[in-house]
Design an enzyme around this catalytic site. Structure first.
Site, PDB file in Angstrom:
ATOM      1  N   THR A 146       0.874  -1.183   0.000  1.00  0.00           N
ATOM      2  CA  THR A 146       0.000   0.000   0.000  1.00  0.00           C
ATOM      3  C   THR A 146       0.906   1.226   0.000  1.00  0.00           C
ATOM      4  O   THR A 146       1.345   1.660  -1.049  1.00  0.00           O
ATOM      5  CB  THR A 146      -0.972  -0.007   1.190  1.00  0.00           C
ATOM      6  OG1 THR A 146      -0.232  -0.226   2.404  1.00  0.00           O
ATOM      7  CG2 THR A 146      -2.012  -1.089   1.039  1.00  0.00           C
ATOM      8  N   THR A 147       1.187   1.790   1.181  1.00  0.00           N
ATOM      9  CA  THR A 147       2.080   2.944   1.227  1.00  0.00           C
ATOM     10  C   THR A 147       3.539   2.542   1.417  1.00  0.00           C
ATOM     11  O   THR A 147       4.393   3.407   1.633  1.00  0.00           O
ATOM     12  CB  THR A 147       1.675   3.909   2.360  1.00  0.00           C
ATOM     13  OG1 THR A 147       1.635   3.199   3.599  1.00  0.00           O
ATOM     14  CG2 THR A 147       0.316   4.532   2.072  1.00  0.00           C
ATOM     15  N   LYS A 170       4.131  -6.704   4.056  1.00  0.00           N
ATOM     16  CA  LYS A 170       3.795  -5.312   3.773  1.00  0.00           C
ATOM     17  C   LYS A 170       3.405  -4.653   5.083  1.00  0.00           C
ATOM     18  O   LYS A 170       2.923  -5.304   6.009  1.00  0.00           O
ATOM     19  CB  LYS A 170       2.664  -5.178   2.750  1.00  0.00           C
ATOM     20  CG  LYS A 170       1.288  -5.632   3.192  1.00  0.00           C
ATOM     21  CD  LYS A 170       0.498  -4.687   4.052  1.00  0.00           C
ATOM     22  CE  LYS A 170       0.468  -3.288   3.460  1.00  0.00           C
ATOM     23  NZ  LYS A 170      -0.163  -2.335   4.447  1.00  0.00           N
ATOM     24  N   GLY A 171       3.645  -3.371   5.152  1.00  0.00           N
ATOM     25  CA  GLY A 171       3.244  -2.643   6.337  1.00  0.00           C
ATOM     26  C   GLY A 171       4.222  -1.543   6.649  1.00  0.00           C
ATOM     27  O   GLY A 171       5.427  -1.775   6.710  1.00  0.00           O
ATOM     28  N   VAL A 172       3.709  -0.339   6.818  1.00  0.00           N
ATOM     29  CA  VAL A 172       4.546   0.798   7.177  1.00  0.00           C
ATOM     30  C   VAL A 172       3.834   1.721   8.156  1.00  0.00           C
ATOM     31  O   VAL A 172       4.448   2.623   8.718  1.00  0.00           O
ATOM     32  CB  VAL A 172       4.977   1.610   5.931  1.00  0.00           C
ATOM     33  CG1 VAL A 172       5.975   0.848   5.109  1.00  0.00           C
ATOM     34  CG2 VAL A 172       3.776   1.980   5.074  1.00  0.00           C
ATOM     35  N   GLY A 173       2.539   1.526   8.361  1.00  0.00           N
ATOM     36  CA  GLY A 173       1.781   2.352   9.285  1.00  0.00           C
ATOM     37  C   GLY A 173       0.649   1.545   9.892  1.00  0.00           C
ATOM     38  O   GLY A 173       0.337   0.441   9.448  1.00  0.00           O
ATOM     39  N   THR A 181       0.746  -9.247  12.871  1.00  0.00           N
ATOM     40  CA  THR A 181       1.059  -7.897  12.440  1.00  0.00           C
ATOM     41  C   THR A 181       0.956  -7.758  10.935  1.00  0.00           C
ATOM     42  O   THR A 181       1.250  -8.686  10.208  1.00  0.00           O
ATOM     43  CB  THR A 181       2.471  -7.493  12.877  1.00  0.00           C
ATOM     44  OG1 THR A 181       2.725  -6.169  12.436  1.00  0.00           O
ATOM     45  CG2 THR A 181       3.512  -8.386  12.300  1.00  0.00           C
ATOM     46  N   GLU A 260       6.209   4.613   7.867  1.00  0.00           N
ATOM     47  CA  GLU A 260       5.758   5.783   7.107  1.00  0.00           C
ATOM     48  C   GLU A 260       6.540   7.031   7.505  1.00  0.00           C
ATOM     49  O   GLU A 260       6.528   7.447   8.660  1.00  0.00           O
ATOM     50  CB  GLU A 260       4.261   5.990   7.316  1.00  0.00           C
ATOM     51  CG  GLU A 260       3.446   4.932   6.582  1.00  0.00           C
ATOM     52  CD  GLU A 260       1.959   5.009   6.834  1.00  0.00           C
ATOM     53  OE1 GLU A 260       1.206   4.497   5.984  1.00  0.00           O
ATOM     54  OE2 GLU A 260       1.556   5.561   7.862  1.00  0.00           O
ATOM     55  N   ASN A 383      -0.311  10.260   6.373  1.00  0.00           N
ATOM     56  CA  ASN A 383      -1.567   9.859   6.991  1.00  0.00           C
ATOM     57  C   ASN A 383      -2.626  10.945   6.957  1.00  0.00           C
ATOM     58  O   ASN A 383      -3.826  10.656   7.030  1.00  0.00           O
ATOM     59  CB  ASN A 383      -1.305   9.389   8.417  1.00  0.00           C
ATOM     60  CG  ASN A 383      -0.662   8.022   8.432  1.00  0.00           C
ATOM     61  OD1 ASN A 383      -1.318   7.014   8.184  1.00  0.00           O
ATOM     62  ND2 ASN A 383       0.647   7.974   8.657  1.00  0.00           N
TER      63      ASN A 383
END
Length: 388
Positions: A146-147, A170-173, A181, A260, A383
């Site tokens: 995503t981001t 995946k995951g940053v926020g 997670t 993020e 965000n």
């Protein structure tokens, strides 16, 4: 573009764009050639999304044939219709590869409160042609972003091989794990029983993904699953768990580093705690502190913010400030009192891309390590503008 990272034997993939939000890949399916051993852990959020509800049910028997991920739409807080859509997604993949819907796991990530654009999802399902031609884990990692600014992949041999473990994440926020997670998918061609795989996967998750935090917000869609095709035959269980841990740890650090707006990786190690739970609690208090995060970002040698974060654990009455030692890397900052030269040295340490904070409580033998990132104005901008 980096060289392709092959999935382990027994797995193929289909990655494409179906127009969920933009023109980037957003529809990903990884399938096993036959029913695989599987394990999964998921968010404990009270607003858990339909993908989590479906996958919890489908993985309960310790097997799965495929996992499908839709990115850029979480399909959370969408009511009975959203749950029906997640079920339809699993059934559509099952029909394409020739298995029962209960053998398909579902994961979703993106904006909360919006249903899938089902006309596009149905078109994507209709276009599935099995067997899938793809084998690149890098394509899978890109398809679930995503981001994220970079795809996240890792691999390890099980002992001397030939079995392998390959993982993507995946995951940053919206990252403060609670039993799982982000979205992370691990695949191995090792043969392993369902009870053994579940036990080792939970142990690994507890010391890797459950030890990362970006912003203290637990996602509604956290999903961590592992599938084992068995194509490489039996392996030493200790070697397999070591390989799974290696892959998960590399992905955990990649997630923290890509938080993020992040510019620096923060690693916090706490030892000498009453037990591991206390060590993790104190470490999380430090890595989640906005004041610690901003000090690291600005290379401000304000080490007192770490002392503050330890002190916030007010229920841990056995923490005695007179026994606590705080270090940044190898540099002791408390109880030693820093002069101007020491403060300048600390500021220089904080300019590094990786910042390590080490706190010793001197109570007992408990320890834990957690990972996070600095807090920048980039996090606010990403965000503030997420859905526009």
């Amino acid at each position: 573009m980096s060289a392709p990272l092959p999935l382990p034997r027994g797995f193929t993939c289909h990655v494409t764009n179906i127009g969920i939000k933009d023109t980037t890949d957003d529809f990903t399916v990884v399938a096993a050639d036959a029913t695989a051993t599987a394990a999964g852990v998921f968010t404990r959020s009270r607003f858990a999304g339909p993908s989590v509800l479906v996958s919890r049910d489908h993985v309960a028997d310790g097997t799965a044939r495929a996992v499908v991920v839709i990115s850029k739409n979480a399909n959370v807080a969408t009511g009975p219709e959203g749950l029906a859509h997640a079920g339809e997604l699993a059934a559509g993949v099952a029909a394409a590869i020739g298995c029962a819907p209960e053998e398909v796991l579902v994961a979703s990530t993106g904006v909360i409160g919006r249903r899938y654009p089902m006309h596009r999802v149905r078109a994507g399902l209709a276009a599935l042609s099995y067997p899938f031609p793809g084998t690149d884990a890098g394509a899978v990692a890109r398809g679930i972003m995503t981001t994220d600014t970079v795809p996240k992949t890792a691999q390890a041999l099980v002992g001397d091989g030939p079995a392998r473990v390959v993982g993507v994440a995946k995951g940053v926020g919206m990252i403060e794990p609670d039993m799982a997670t982000l979205i992370t998918l691990l695949f191995t061609d090792a043969a392993v029983s369902a009870p053994d795989l579940d036990a080792m996967f939970r142990r690994v998750i507890d010391t890797t993904f459950n030890c990362v935090s970006i912003d203290t917000d637990t996602s509604t869609s956290d999903t961590a699953v592992i599938l084992a095709s068995g194509a490489a035959g039996p392996v030493d269980p200790v070697a397999l768990e070591k390989a799974i841990h290696h892959v998960a740890l590399q992905l955990t650090k990649a997630v923290a580093r890509d938080g993020e707006g992040a510019e620096k990786l923060i690693e916090v190690h706490v030892d000498g705690a009453r037990d591991g739970a206390q060590a993790k609690r104190v470490a999380k208090s430090i890595v989640n502190s906005p004041l610690v995060k901003t000090a690291v970002h600005g290379a401000d040698p304000n080490w007192g913010r770490v002392a503050m974060a330890v002190g916030k654990c007010s229920d841990d009455t056995d923490i005695d400030p007179e026994r606590v030692v705080i270090r940044f890397g190898e540099q002791e900052v408390y109880p030693r009192q820093l002069d101007e030269t020491g403060l300048a040295e600390l500021s220089q340490r904080l300019r590094a891309p990786d910042v390590r904070i080490h706190v010793s409580l001197h109570i007992a033998e408990g320890l834990a390590t957690v990972w996070g990132c600095d807090l920048t104005d980039g996090y606010v901008r990403i965000n503030a503008d997420y859905t526009t």
